[in-house]
Motif scaffolding. Structure first.
Motif, mmCIF file in Angstrom:
data_model
loop_
_atom_site.group_PDB
_atom_site.id
_atom_site.type_symbol
_atom_site.label_atom_id
_atom_site.label_comp_id
_atom_site.label_asym_id
_atom_site.label_seq_id
_atom_site.Cartn_x
_atom_site.Cartn_y
_atom_site.Cartn_z
ATOM 1 N N GLY A 196 10.492 -3.505 22.305
ATOM 2 C CA GLY A 196 11.278 -4.116 21.243
ATOM 3 C C GLY A 196 12.755 -3.793 21.303
ATOM 4 N N ARG B 80 14.202 -6.358 14.097
ATOM 5 C CA ARG B 80 14.043 -5.854 15.469
ATOM 6 C C ARG B 80 15.391 -5.645 16.138
ATOM 7 N NH1 ARG B 80 9.194 -7.505 19.228
ATOM 8 N NH2 ARG B 80 8.369 -5.920 17.809
ATOM 9 N N ALA C 133 12.575 -12.261 21.123
ATOM 10 C CA ALA C 133 11.877 -11.728 19.954
ATOM 11 C C ALA C 133 11.375 -12.865 19.063
ATOM 12 C CB ALA C 133 12.812 -10.812 19.171
ATOM 13 N N ARG D 281 11.866 -10.636 10.603
ATOM 14 C CA ARG D 281 11.362 -9.723 11.631
ATOM 15 C C ARG D 281 12.301 -9.675 12.837
ATOM 16 N NH1 ARG D 281 5.335 -8.353 11.795
ATOM 17 N NH2 ARG D 281 4.603 -8.786 9.682
#
Length: 283
Positions: free
Chosen positions: A122, A153, A130, A149
């Motif tokens: 990640g 990230r 991503a 998200r």
């Protein structure tokens, strides 16, 4: 003995470590509470992170539990002083709490070590890569959550660019480099990003090629965050329902050994960069 404080991953770990010390001393919560001058209920609340605890009380507890490891005691004491809410708190009502715990653990880590077989770690992913990962999640995520998200990230990656960043090592199988999430353009950008990030002075990226004669761990992805002392390390495993954190000493020792063996199986830094560059040129 305790003061109320919001529960965080760091505070939860402090409580868990105090519980371990008590159990090693062979004491029940009632016995320990009597010696510490508190109630068993208050002590239990500290151990499950409902209450915070002062530095002085940590030292008293360590002495009561006959802990003589000064480095561990000092590290536990240091965990009482950080009461600031980190950047991840802005996601508190938006994303699962385990994701926020990961960012907090990572933020305080003294060394970061990732091993992945199918996915790019990640901290090394591009925005586009991503986003494609989250678009393919099962069950399907609504578009707003995907964007939350993705931003979370990418925000995590600041740990690699801050002042005095912790050393970061990643071992990636060639299979992950060949995954075409989002198509050739996104995949090429992701490989180029790996090459650029591999040039950071504190970052090491190595590849296990298809022709390697061994691959320890049977493809299991592991993210290992080192604490100020080995007893405060954390191993994180990816599961379909979210991250799982491991802090039992015997299991941590196994994951340290696994990561050492994966390092041994990987190409050196320059040959890893050559392979990544070659794959990027083919796209």
């Amino acid at each position: 003995m305790a003061v109320r404080a919001p529960s965080t991953a760091r505070r939860a770990r402090l409580g868990a470590e105090l519980r371990k010390l008590r159990e090693r001393a062979g004491m029940t919560t009632t016995q320990a509470a009597d010696l510490l001058g508190t109630s068993s209920g208050q002590l239990s609340n500290i151990e499950v992170a409902r209450f915070g605890v002062s530095a002085d009380r940590v030292r008293v507890a360590a002495h009561t539990y006959s802990c003589t490891d000064k480095s561990l005691i000092d590290a536990l004491v240091a965990m009482t002083s950080d009461r600031k809410r980190g950047w991840w708190e802005e996601y508190r009502e938006i994303l699962p709490s385990k994701l926020l715990d990961l960012a907090e653990i990572e933020h305080h880590g003294t060394g970061l070590h990732a091993a992945h077989s199918i996915h790019i770690p990640g901290l090394l992913q591009t925005v586009d890569h991503a986003r494609e990962i989250y678009r393919q999640a099962v069950p399907e995520l609504p578009p707003p959550e995907i964007e939350h998200r993705v931003s979370y990230r990418i925000k995590r990656q600041e740990v690699l660019y801050r002042t005095n960043p912790a050393p970061y090592r990643a071992v990636i199988h060639e299979a992950a480099l060949r995954m075409m999430f989002g198509g050739p353009t996104i995949a090429r950008g992701q490989l180029q990003n790996l090459l650029e990030m591999s040039e950071l002075p504190h970052t090491t990226i190595r590849v296990i090629p298809f022709d390697a004669t061994c691959y320890p761990g049977s493809g299991q992805s592991v993210y290992y965050v080192r604490g100020p002392v080995p007893a405060l390390d954390t191993a994180q495993l990816d599961q379909s329902h979210g991250p799982v954190f491991i802090d039992a000493e015997a299991q941590l020792a196994q994951y340290r050994l696994l990561l050492e063996r994966l390092d041994d199986a990987a190409l050196d830094i320059e040959r890893s960069r050559e392979l990544i560059h070659k794959l990027a040129q083919r796209l």
